[in-house]
Design an enzyme around this catalytic site. Structure first.
Site, PDB file in Angstrom:
ATOM      1  N   GLU A 172       0.815  -1.220   0.000  1.00 29.71           N
ATOM      2  CA  GLU A 172       0.000   0.000   0.000  1.00 29.71           C
ATOM      3  C   GLU A 172       0.845   1.266   0.000  1.00 29.71           C
ATOM      4  O   GLU A 172       0.983   1.928   1.022  1.00 29.71           O
ATOM      5  CB  GLU A 172      -0.959  -0.005   1.200  1.00 29.71           C
ATOM      6  CG  GLU A 172      -1.874  -1.213   1.172  1.00 29.71           C
ATOM      7  CD  GLU A 172      -2.913  -1.221   2.267  1.00 29.71           C
ATOM      8  OE1 GLU A 172      -2.793  -0.433   3.214  1.00 29.71           O
ATOM      9  OE2 GLU A 172      -3.849  -2.031   2.181  1.00 29.71           O
TER      10      GLU A 172
ATOM     11  N   GLU B 289      -5.651 -10.622  -1.893  1.00 28.81           N
ATOM     12  CA  GLU B 289      -6.462 -10.446  -0.670  1.00 28.81           C
ATOM     13  C   GLU B 289      -7.948 -10.356  -1.000  1.00 28.81           C
ATOM     14  O   GLU B 289      -8.691  -9.564  -0.417  1.00 28.81           O
ATOM     15  CB  GLU B 289      -6.045  -9.173   0.079  1.00 28.81           C
ATOM     16  CG  GLU B 289      -4.581  -9.120   0.462  1.00 28.81           C
ATOM     17  CD  GLU B 289      -4.233  -7.927   1.344  1.00 28.81           C
ATOM     18  OE1 GLU B 289      -5.130  -7.321   1.947  1.00 28.81           O
ATOM     19  OE2 GLU B 289      -3.035  -7.600   1.410  1.00 28.81           O
TER      20      GLU B 289
END
Ligand code: GLA
Length: 391
Positions: free
Chosen positions: A203, A310
């Site tokens: 991220e 994910e």
């Protein structure tokens, strides 16, 4: 058994364990306050009803072998994943894997890859400046070995789930670098040859495609990304190294920025092998499969692997059979995109069943995000994946 014999056995066991894994030599530039002060003094700790023998080096010994579930108990999804050479994965917590129960059975029955949900998060694995705790990750790895599963390492560098001591530090840029290098190198070195792929940076972009000003960006500098990849590569030259990001599955400003970064890193010889697409999705606003396919293709043209890392598809409550059928279509479309992309063979979901999902705690008005329901029974999305994998 006398205490002396017990103590002797403990030391022998610790010695064997210490020999089994390579240890990282502390970085010479590490500030003294962060230097390892580990001793070999062991103590007993109790976790999830199991007794562990731990040492200050963060070693963790299991009292009993972890349950072997697969192949005696195998589900259609795992069987077909194996026939197709596809990795179908889930994130896992360590404690429920210690015994044979509904959770551990579902993990080994339906998946052939696992990734630690929190076991490698900085706050868990490096809770104090001079202490690493590998107990959770060692448990997960032992379960994977017992059940013939691959393991993803996740994450090495992230701005969240940091322990308070990291946020309280006041260091020079060189010291921040040394701290991050120590963290990355220790984790990768410890699991060299066992964890073959890592989400090195997690991220890193804002929505509009500029780099987030994370604690690492601010203190190490924007080169923290490149440095982390190089340190991980030095620690295990055979490991495949990933950048993992969310909201980049479609063609948009963020995925364009990720693409430009990957292009630049590769042009400069930085070790980068793949991109992880998290895909925390909503049933009401799924990605466009054609765009995802184009996106995967352009990263493939750079020579990069892509993985779905994910995936979950949350549904706004109340959940109806129609929502579940639509959710199944979304899972199916994404599996189809992965199967038809030559650079994609890994499809990982974030959580074993609807009972265990992070969505239950963070997005309470949403639910039912995964392919197994609260009782670990297959949902329409499970059967849609099975159908897609049928030869
Ligand atoms: C991010 C992280 C994961 C996990 C999820 C949700 O996507 O990469 O490790 O924490 O959020 O909990």
């Amino acid at each position: 058994m006398s205490c002396r014999i017990l103590a002797g056995l403990t030391l022998i066991l610790m010695f064997v364990r210490c020999q089994a894994k390579p240890e990282f030599a502390p970085t010479p530039t590490l500030p003294p306050s962060l230097g390892p002060t580990a001793t070999l003094f062991p103590w007993i700790s109790e976790r999830g009803g199991q007794t562990f023998l731990k040492s200050r080096l963060g070693k963790c010994l299991f009292r009993s072998p972890l349950p072997v579930i697969y192949p005696a108990t195998s589900g259609k999804l795992r069987e077909l994943a194996e026939v197709n050479g596809v990795w179908v994965g889930t994130s896992v917590a360590a404690n429920p894997l210690l015994r044979k129960n509904e959770y551990s059975t579902a993990v080994a029955r339906d998946f052939n890859l696992i990734v630690p949900e929190v076991g490698l998060k900085f706050e868990i694995v490096h809770p104090e400046p001079d202490r690493y705790d590998f107990c959770q990750m060692d448990t997960i790895l032992a379960f994977a070995e017992a059940n013939g599963m691959r393991v993803r390492g996740h994450p090495l560098v992230w701005e969240q789930q940091l322990p308070p001591w990291v946020r309280e530090l006041s260091l020079s840029q060189e010291q921040w670098k040394a701290l991050l290098q120590d963290h990355v190198s220790r984790l990768v070195t410890r699991y060299r040859g066992e964890i073959e792929e890592w989400d090195v940076v997690n991220e890193l972009f804002k929505e509009e495609g500029t780099l987030k000003e994370t604690i690492w960006y601010e203190n190490v500098g924007p080169e923290y990304i490149e440095l982390a990849l190089r340190w991980a590569h030095d620690a295990d030259p055979n490991a495949r190294l990933f950048i993992n990001e969310f909201a980049t599955e479609n063609l948009n400003s963020k995925s364009n920025a990720l693409y430009a970064l990957a292009q630049d890193l590769l042009a400069r010889g930085v070790p980068l092998h793949g991109i992880g697409f998290q895909m925390h999705l909503t049933e009401s606003n799924p990605p466009n499969p054609a765009q995802v396919a184009d996106n995967f293709r352009r990263f493939g043209e750079l020579g990069l692997e892509v993985q779905i890392t994910e995936l979950d598809v949350r549904i706004l409550k109340p959940v109806t059979p129609e929502n579940l059928a639509h959710q199944a279509e979304i899972y199916q479309a994404l599996m189809e995109v992965c199967l038809s992309a030559p650079n994609c063979d890994t499809f990982v979901m974030w959580g074993v069943s609807d009972r265990n999902s992070w969505i239950n705690y963070v997005h309470e008005e949403w639910g039912s995000p995964l392919i197994l329901d609260e009782a670990y029974a297959p949902k329409p999305a499970y059967w849609a994946l099975v159908e897609t994998l049928q030869p």
